[in-house]
Structures are given as structure tokens and as C-alpha cells.
Design an enzyme around this catalytic site. Structure first.
Site, short mmCIF file in Angstrom:
data_model
loop_
_atom_site.label_atom_id
_atom_site.label_comp_id
_atom_site.label_asym_id
_atom_site.label_seq_id
_atom_site.Cartn_x
_atom_site.Cartn_y
_atom_site.Cartn_z
N GLY A 182 -28.49 3.53 -25.05
CA GLY A 182 -29.19 2.39 -24.47
C GLY A 182 -29.57 2.68 -23.03
N LYS A 183 -30.46 1.87 -22.49
CA LYS A 183 -30.84 2.00 -21.08
C LYS A 183 -31.57 0.75 -20.65
CE LYS A 183 -30.24 5.25 -17.94
NZ LYS A 183 -29.01 6.05 -17.83
N GLY A 184 -31.51 0.44 -19.35
CA GLY A 184 -32.21 -0.74 -18.88
C GLY A 184 -32.37 -0.71 -17.38
#
Length: 425
Positions: A111-113
């Protein structure tokens, strides 16, 4: 294998991530259906982040959270505050996190944000309001068994506490394991801050041993002097390596006889985390571009993506490149460096100490039982050494680069789990 249409992107990081995936998938003769699934994220969220500024006006920032794969477990990845954050960048980094977690053998997907913002323009109160609003907007998609964020560019323990406090209140229960990279005093983990740098250091030692080179007094250049580069430099220096080059946004600093790393670290910590003005006998100031092309045995790019490219790859004088940053070498540069016989330890192997360390923190939070820093570091080194040897063995057996070997090993585990689970929901 049936032909498939390759996705591409104008974003250099996503373009690189996709090309590396497709090339490895073709070499593995991966099923077309698996390729179609794995070249896209499971979920990509874009949110508006309205913030009341200190002067009473309202600004709206764009926030993102991308979950690439949950085939091996809940998604895992950082949150960054930077003007260049966009959906493509987050997708690329989430994909890289999937391979990184898979390669490390830990029960996570990628994931990444982040938020598209220049954090230096915000006061502390504005930063807190922005962080908490962003946390509220993504609260439905993160959680200790869903998606576990962590610090990234321009974020740290304070932001993690704000997010944890906000989401815990919205969920109606305290969930310390929903975030990692928290302060040690607030459910954090001893050793987490230096974990990525320790992992890069371990890979430097392993690649030198594998190549038959002596570690002591080996000349090493570290591009980037943030958390990863600084800790990597300290571990290397304390173990007897000679750090001849370091750099940050203020430029490159080169000394043929070796840089006094502890002194440079102290200077940076006392000067807004910058090396500007640092000096010692024999030190030469140069550009960030020039520091990459100085003579050394090992080059560790530990800053931003794409710094080694087709324009400077032919000028690199290192025998080994150990990638502390995400995507510092473009595919075009990879080909040039491979032809020149320069060996690369790829990013999602070399800098996986951070996510392995996050896994340790998560496990401790779930159990409510904490380790000492020595226990933490020894377990991390053992995993990093085993991961390096597994990838190196695959590369030798298949006569391929370590990057391709790492992709194949990582993709295989995710693909196998997808085949076991199927694609339903």
C-alpha cells in the site's frame, strides 16, 4: 503464454514499476490472468482534504491511498507529504511494496498514500488539522488487519500519533497496530527508526562478501543523508568502511580519505538536518549529480527516484550499487549498468529493513509485548541476510540480474497465493 496488452504511464516511477513487473512475468511465463490482476491495484482512493489555515482561509489538498494487493495479507506502506504526490506515484510505490513484503516473507501486501502538499509551508497546527482530516477521510480503508500505514517522506512519529488518535476515536476503540513508525513512548518499537538504514548496510556487507571484496576500508558513497542514508552511513562507518561521499539537497560532499560520519551527523542534526556549511580537511563540495559519478566500490542512492538514468549511467564508477531509495535507477540505466558489469542490489530487497521493522512493531503491538533494540536488530539482520542469499542464489542459478531475480522470487509468492485464493472479492 497468451499475449497481453502492457499498461504504461507518463509517471517515471509507475512506468519503471510496470516494466520491471512485465519483464519478470514474461520470463516466468506467468499466466495472463495473473498478470492482468497484478498489474493493477485492488483499490485506489482519492480524497479531498480541506484545511482551515491559521489566517482563517480554507485550502483543499488532494490526498491518496492505494492498496495494490492483499494476496499475502493486509496492505502495508507509508504516507508521504510532498508536492509531487499523485495517484500514479502512489500506485507505483504500492506495487513496489507488494514485492518488497513478498520478498521479505512477511504477511503483508503493498500500500501507499500521501497528500499533495509542500509541508514546509504549513504551521504545526495546520499540519495537524490536515493530517487528522486526511486520516478521517481514509479511516474506512485502513486498520490493523486491513491496511497499515507508516511514515514516509516528510512524515514521522507525530503524524502517526495524530492518525492513530483520529481513527481510533472514529472506530470507537484503540488500535495501536493500525500504524507503525510510532514514537517509542507511544506503542512504537525500539530500533524502528534505523531499521531501513540497517537493512541497506546489511546488503552492502552481503554483496561485498558475495563478490569476494574486503569490507574494511572499502570506499562507499551515499547519496542522500536523510534517515536512511544517515543511518546506513553510521552503521557502515562504525563497521570499518570508508565513507568517501555523502549528499543532501544542499549538494555533494566528497573526501578521498574518508568523511568523519559521526561529525557530519552531529552537524546536520544541529543545522536543520542539512549539511550546508559542513567542512573537514580534504572535503570537496560538488553537485548532487557529480557525487554519483565519483570513484568508489559501492554507491548507495538513498534519496529520490530516477537519479541514475541513461544520461549518467555510463559515468558511474562503482562496482556495486545498493539501492536505499525507491526506484533510483531507471530501466534504461539498468541495461547500461548491466552491460558494464555493475552489480545492483535492488531497492525492494536493499531497503526492505523498514517494512520488516514495521512488521516487528505490528507484531509487538498485537501481542502487547515489546523487544529490546538488540533483539529487534538481530532479528532484522537475520531476515535481511537470508533474503539476500535467496535472491543471489536465484540470480546465479538463472544467470540473471539480482533485480530480475528479486522480482521473480517476490512475484511467485504473490501469484501462488492468488491461485490458492482465487479472484473472488
Amino acid at each position: 503464454m497468451a499475449k497481453f496488452q502492457r499498461r504504461t504511464s507518463s509517471n517515471i516511477l509507475l512506468k519503471t514499476a510496470l516494466e520491471n513487473f512485465y519483464d519478470a512475468a514474461e520470463e516466468m511465463k506467468l499466466d495472463k490472468g495473473l498478470i492482468e490482476v497484478l498489474c493493477r491495484p485492488e483499490r485506489a482512493v482519492k480524497v479531498a482534504v480541506p484545511v482551515q489555515m491559521d489566517n482563517g482561509t480554507v485550502k483543499v489538498f488532494d490526498g491518496y491511498r492505494v492498496q495494490h494487493s492483499t494476496a499475502c495479507g493486509p496492505s502495508k506502506g507509508g504516507i508521504r507529504f510532498h508536492p509531487c504526490v499523485d495517484l500514479d506515484e502512489c500506485e507505483a510505490l504500492a506495487m513496489l511494496m507488494t514485492w518488497k513484503c513478498s520478498l521479505a516473507g512477511i504477511p503483508y501486501g503493498g500500500g501507499k498514500g500521501g497528500i499533495s502538499v509542500d509541508p514546509n509551508t504549513l504551521s504545526k497546527n495546520e499540519r495537524e488539522r490536515m493530517t487528522r482530516t486526511f486520516a478521517a477521510r481514509i479511516s474506512k480503508v485502513i486498520g490493523e488487519w486491513d491496511d497499515i500505514p507508516a511514515p514516509d517522506v516528510a512524515t514521522g512519529g507525530q503524524e502517526m500519533v495524530w492518525i492513530l488518535d483520529t481513527v481510533s476515536k472514529l472506530h470507537g476503540r484503540f488500535e495501536p497496530a493500525m500504524l507503525t513508525g510510532k514514537p517509542v513512548s507511544y506503542w512504537g518499537s525500539e530500533g524502528r527508526t534505523s531499521a531501513t538504514g540497517l537493512g541497506v548496510y546489511t546488503c552492502v556487507k552481503e554483496v561485498l562478501e558475495a563478490g569476494g571484496d574486503t569490507f574494511k576500508d572499502s570506499k562507499i558513497i551515499i547519496q542522500g543523508f536523510g534517515n536512511v542514508g544517515m543511518n546506513n552511513a553510521l552503521f557502515l562507518h562504525n563497521s570499518g568502511a570508508k565513507i568517501v561521499g555523502i549528499s543532501d539537497i544542499t549538494g555533494g560532499y566528497y573526501c578521498e580519505n574518508g568523511i568523519d560520519v559521526p561529525a557530519a551527523v552531529r552537524y546536520a542534526q544541529e543545522n536543520n538536518k542539512l549539511l550546508e556549511g559542513y567542512d573537514q580537511l580534504g572535503l570537496v563540495k560538488m553537485s548532487n549529480e557529480d557525487i554519483l559519478t565519483q570513484e568508489c566500490l559501492v554507491l548507495c542512492p538513498c534519496a529520490l527516484e530516477g537519479v541514475i538514468n541513461e544520461n549518467n549511467a555510463k559515468l558511474i564508477k562503482a562496482k556495486y550499487i545498493v539501492e536505499g531509495a525507491n526506484g533510483p535507477t531507471t530501466p534504461e540505466a539498468d541495461k547500461i549498468l548491466d552491460k558494464r558489469g555493475i552489480h545492483i542490489v535492488p531497492d525492494f530487497l536493499a531497503n526492505s529493513g523498514g517494512v520488516i521493522g514495521s512488521y516487528f512493531e505490528w507484531a509487538q503491538n498485537l501481542a502487547g509485548y515489546f523487544w529490546t533494540e538488540d533483539e529487534y536488530n538481530q532479528r532484522l539482520i537475520q531476515i535481511m541476510e537470508a533474503n539476500f542469499k535467496r535472491v543471489f542464489k536465484y540470480a546465479i542459478a538463472h544467470n540473471t540480474t539480482m533485480r530480475r531475480a528479486a522480482f521473480c522470487v517476490a512475484i511467485e509468492r504473490v501469484a501462488d497465493n492468488l491461485k490458492l485464493r482465487g479472484f473472488f472479492l
